[in-house]
Design an enzyme around this catalytic site. Structure first.
Site, PDB file in Angstrom:
ATOM      1  CB  CYS A  55      -8.373   0.139  -9.448  1.00 57.41           C
ATOM      2  SG  CYS A  55      -7.388  -0.169  -7.979  1.00 57.41           S
TER       3      CYS A  55
HETATM    4  C1  BEZ Z   1      -8.496   2.135  -4.300  1.00 52.62           C
HETATM    5  O1  BEZ Z   1      -7.837   1.849  -5.269  1.00 52.62           O
HETATM    6  O2  BEZ Z   1      -9.172   3.148  -4.259  1.00 52.62           O
HETATM    7  C2  BEZ Z   1      -8.507   1.198  -3.142  1.00 52.62           C
HETATM    8  C3  BEZ Z   1      -7.603   0.175  -3.103  1.00 52.62           C
HETATM    9  C4  BEZ Z   1      -7.627  -0.701  -2.039  1.00 52.62           C
HETATM   10  C5  BEZ Z   1      -8.556  -0.550  -1.050  1.00 52.62           C
HETATM   11  C6  BEZ Z   1      -9.465   0.466  -1.103  1.00 52.62           C
HETATM   12  C7  BEZ Z   1      -9.448   1.354  -2.153  1.00 52.62           C
END
Ligand code: BEZ
Length: 180
Positions: A55
């Site tokens: 994200c």
């Molecule tokens: C990520 O977007 O990289 C992510 C999302 C949820 C948990 C861990 C990482």
């Protein structure tokens, strides 16, 4: 075709207020779904958490960079909603240097739950969070829907593809009628 509307909720945001002295010049400001969505065509995207790697490295920065291209496709605003409180969302926005994308704190998960997108992420110690999805929302009505595959609790991976800004832009440019 089912008409899908974004749910009416009140978001508890924190906004800067120069009349407040001291090291933390912010106050609470409630914003409703209507405040964000009424009379606008927007892209809404949602993700598992502020500061998470995909994200922070791809999804949010890419939406930020591509904002002008979305505007050219008739998009007024880009909103990022996450099941995080306003303090976390503001801190994330600051580290990302956001000027275009607006962050919406859904700390209690009410909006996400009513969108049908709340999932357990107890496997990561996250509690209840949002499944990754995006939508084009026109005056509160979902016009296009982009949901990552495999909606489930405690998913071992968090897919990222269909809800990427690149895919949504491509879809908007092609004029595809992908509905909810
Ligand atoms: C990520 O977007 O990289 C992510 C999302 C949820 C948990 C861990 C990482």
């Amino acid at each position: 075709m089912t008409v899908r509307k974004v749910p009416d909720v009140t978001f508890r945001t924190r906004v800067r207020d120069e009349t407040i002295e001291g090291p933390n010049p912010f106050r609470w400001e409630d914003k409703t779904t209507a405040d964000y969505f009424a009379g606008k065509r927007v892209v809404l995207f949602s993700l598992p958490g502020a500061f998470t790697p995909t994200c922070s490295t791809f999804q949010l920065p890419d939406f930020e960079k591509l904002y002008a291209e979305f505007q050219a496709q008739g998009i007024d605003e880009i909103y990022c909603v996450s099941v995080n409180d306003a303090f976390v969302m503001n801190a994330w926005g600051k580290t990302q240097g956001l000027e275009n994308v607006k962050l919406i704190p859904d700390g209690s998960g009410e909006f996400t739950r009513k969108m049908g997108m709340l999932v357990a992420k107890d496997n990561l110690g996250f509690g209840m969070r949002s499944w990754r999805y995006a939508a084009v929302v026109n005056n509160g009505i979902v016009e296009k829907w982009f949901e990552e595959e495999g909606f489930s609790d405690n998913c071992q991976s968090d897919p990222y593809g269909v809800s990427s800004p690149q895919n949504i832009l491509e879809n908007l440019k092609a004029g595809d009628a992908v509905a909810a």
